[in-house]
Scaffold this active site. Structure first.
Site, mmCIF file in Angstrom:
data_model
loop_
_atom_site.group_PDB
_atom_site.id
_atom_site.type_symbol
_atom_site.label_atom_id
_atom_site.label_comp_id
_atom_site.label_asym_id
_atom_site.label_seq_id
_atom_site.Cartn_x
_atom_site.Cartn_y
_atom_site.Cartn_z
ATOM 1 C CD GLU A 59 -2.072 -2.152 1.227
ATOM 2 O OE1 GLU A 59 -0.842 -2.826 1.605
ATOM 3 O OE2 GLU A 59 -2.922 -3.031 1.104
ATOM 4 C CG HIS B 225 -11.815 -7.151 6.786
ATOM 5 N ND1 HIS B 225 -11.079 -7.830 7.469
ATOM 6 C CD2 HIS B 225 -11.412 -7.327 5.699
ATOM 7 C CE1 HIS B 225 -10.005 -8.766 6.736
ATOM 8 N NE2 HIS B 225 -10.301 -8.252 5.649
#
Ligand SMILES: Cc1ncc(C[n+]2csc(CCOP(=O)(O)OP(=O)(O)O)c2C)c(N)n1
Length: 664
Positions: free
Chosen positions: A404, A471
């Protein structure tokens, strides 16, 4: 401790006299500037200095081997790059003195600046994040078939950062024409190499990435020049990354105030014999390329340049703060042309609206690159980019390694070359491993030296889907506090598409929060084709008198449901943008109902609601008939089990608080 090599031997190898003299002059100039800086430091006329004395051959050799339009990404000991590319000395001196004519208008110090005219991009303090930017420029060079390389420096200390690994890995996987240069100078602050890494040569790490590498004597200017010249020529033709480890030594302290007590004297003695300038000068004298007289006159000329530059910089008045200007420069100037929606509409889901917006953006911007994990053939975990490869090709719809931070840095690198990037976080939660690039690089770069960060980061966000603590997070508040970012958070399919298109047009970094719980839950008629929803404008989605619910994202739907269930006549203001905030719309609704309830899914403490509540209390106090109420999730991580998550989320508390506020 970097190992030493035997006495320096120069291979003349057909270098032209002109080049030899240029390399000598380029070595001498930074040395003389530094010597002057050390005097000024002792006199208290400058505040800090990071010395590259003894390491100049790396900066000078590498810069001279590159073409002038090839980007170089520098660290704190690379003065020789700046001087070899002939930046005006008075501007550099003004930069170090925090003056207006410096490269950052007094906003950043030392070598933390970019010089766009000379294609140099300076570091941020965090060292490693710099490397991925070079990969981004290399990607633009490769996609544009420019036949150009980029080059990035790091110290051996910086190679221990995850950013080093991510930048090299991605550059290798994508075969990007970038030269990574390690200046192995023996110490990272006070830490010797034996406490920094375990391998014999840092260059050996390249093997693990599937890259070529080489170890060279960083003090030998001809060896440095020759290596980089050869590599750059190869990479321009056949793009691939390489890693060059330059052995050298840091002859002074980390910075001048920190001293060198921890370094054994014998190292200085040994490496002092291997000084890049003295040795090269002696070689040129022996070869009769140079005479002592010529050296003297060159020294005199450079001395005059330095003195004249310093005189100008010292004569410049200290900066006075113009607060309006300071605030204005946080964002790149951008006045979008209004693009209203057409008549034609199609009933689609929230998730399809995002996909449609992204597709329209790709059609509109030829130089927009999409990057994210599994977004290419697989279509992304939420299938938002399904079919994109067939339409736009794999070069523009890029699967990324699990990196990322590097991908965000590559997005910024693309932007430096005038491209646009959209980076998809697979889940908003994972942005934590790219946090530094967003808050320190993307957010600050325009304010620091006027570079745009034309990057949209898509953030599939939020809970209610039984996905547990990693999540499900609504993490917008992590970024809300950071000047330089824009943040949007749509609640309807129409706004999702319009805000995404506005974000892709905008040259500033925009975080685009898209609630996963809305993806397949809501459907609405969405305008066809290109249109934008203005960033920074809230929307009153429901009008009433009893109280105002100020919210965004899924909160808008919760507010509607609760109002309907309670039969309560409320104003619901959908903020749509969190940065910048629409203060006028907030004021209008509070003035109308005189009661404000701020609702969000993110946890309560230090959330956006705290800021809104403070703003309303301070600026709209006389219009309030009750305290501002905040309703948010519990201050715990997001739990997994359905009943726990239900208790965590604020829906039930919303109903209670609406009744209390109504009856206040
Ligand atoms: C992420 C981060 N951690 C710590 C520091 C503090 N720091 C600045 S420079 C430095 C040493 C860097 O060593 P190296 O990369 O070898 O470069 P050198 O200074 O030797 O040229 C440290 C620890 C920092 N700037 N950034």
């Amino acid at each position: 401790m970097a190992t030493t090599t035997p006495a320096m031997v120069f291979q003349k190898k057909g270098f032209s006299k002109k080049l030899l003299l240029k390399l000598h002059e380029d070595l001498l100039r930074p040395r003389m500037i530094e010597e002057k800086m050390l005097i000024l430091l002792r006199q208290g006329r400058i505040s800090k200095w990071f010395s590259g004395i003894g390491q100049e051959a790396i900066s000078v050799g590498a810069t001279n081997a590159l073409l002038e339009d090839e980007y170089i990404f520098t660290m704190h000991r690379n003065l020789g790059v700046f001087t070899s590319r002939r930046l005006p000395l008075e501007r550099m001196f003004a930069q170090w003195q925090g003056k207006m004519s410096g490269y950052t208008k007094g906003r950043d110090r030392s070598f933390h600046f970019g010089a766009p005219e000379q294609n140099i991009v300076g570091m941020i303090s965090h060292l490693g994040p710099q490397l991925a930017l070079a990969s981004g420029v290399a990607l633009a060079n490769k996609l544009g078939q420019e036949g150009r390389v980029s080059l990035a420096f790091t110290g051996e200390g910086g190679t221990s950062e995850g950013d080093f690994h991510e930048a090299l890995n991605t550059a290798a996987v994508w075969q990007l024409p970038v030269i990574f240069v390690i200046e192995n100078n023996g110490y990272g602050l006070s830490t010797p190499t034996s406490e920094q890494y375990r391998c014999e040569n840092l260059a050996d790490r390249a093997l693990g990435y599937g890259m070529r590498s080489v170890v060279i004597d960083g003090n030998n200017i001809l060896e440095v020049y020759d290596t980089f010249n050869k590599l750059a020529k190869e990479l321009r033709k056949n793009p691939e990354p390489v890693l060059v480890e330059c052995r050298t030594f840091r002859m002074r302290g980390h910075e001048e105030a920190s001293g060198t007590k921890y370094v054994p004297q014998e190292y200085f003695d040994e490496w002092g014999q291997r000084d890049p300038l003295d040795n090269f000068e002696q070689f040129l004298l022996d070869e009769k390329v140079l005479t002592t007289k010529k050296i003297e006159s060159l020294r005199a000329q450079i001395k005059t340049e330095i003195e004249e530059g310093l005189e100008l910089a010292f004569a410049e008045a200290p900066i006075t703060a113009d607060i309006e200007q300071e605030l204005q420069d946080v964002y790149a100037p951008w006045t979008p042309t209004p693009a209203p929606a057409g008549e034609e509409r199609r009933e689609i889901r929230f998730v399809d609206a995002i996909s449609d917006g992204l597709r329209t953006g790709m059609q509109r911007h030829d130089q927009l690159i999409l990057m994210g994990q599994d977004i290419a053939d697989y279509g992304g975990v939420f299938k938002i980019t399904d079919g994109f490869v067939a339409e736009f090709g794999k070069e523009r719809v890029r699967n990324t390694p699990l990196c990322e931070s590097a991908i965000l840095g590559i997005g910024l690198g693309l932007s430096i070359k005038g491209w646009k990037a959209m980076v998809e976080m697979q889940f908003a939660d994972f942005v934590s491993v790219g946090f530094n690039q967003i808050v320190n690089n993307l957010a600050k770069i325009h304010y620091r030296w006027g570079q745009t960060a034309d990057v949209v980061v898509r953030m599939p966000t939020g809970g209610g889907v039984g996905a547990g603590p990693f999540h499900s997070q609504a993490n917008e508040a992590w970024f809300f506090h950071v000047p330089g970012l824009k943040m949007v958070y749509p609640s309807t399919p129409e706004d999702a598409k319009g805000l995404l298109l506005a974000a892709l047009d905008d040259p500033n970094p925009v975080l685009f929060f898209e609630h996963k719980g809305l993806y397949r839950k809501i459907t609405a008629p969405v305008p066809e084709g290109y249109y934008t929803t203005e960033i920074g404008k809230a929307n009153l989605v429901q009008a009433g008198e009893t109280l105002s619910i100020i919210t965004y994202g899924l909160g808008v739907h919760w507010a509607r449901e609760a109002a309907e269930e309670l039969g309560m006549d409320v104003d619901i203001l959908d903020l749509r943008s969190l940065l910048p905030l629409d203060y006028d719309a907030i004021a209008a609704t509070v003035k109308k109902t005189n009661k404000a309830l701020v609702l969000h899914e993110a946890t309560l403490l230090g959330g956006i609601g705290a800021e809104l509540s403070a703003y309303i209390s301070q600026h709209l106090f006389e219009h309030l008939d009750a305290p501002v109420v905040r309703v948010a999730s519990l201050d715990t991580p997001v739990p997994f089990a359905a009943n726990l998550e239900k208790a965590f989320l604020p829906q039930e508390r919303l109903r209670e608080q609406m009744v209390i506020l109504r009856d206040y």
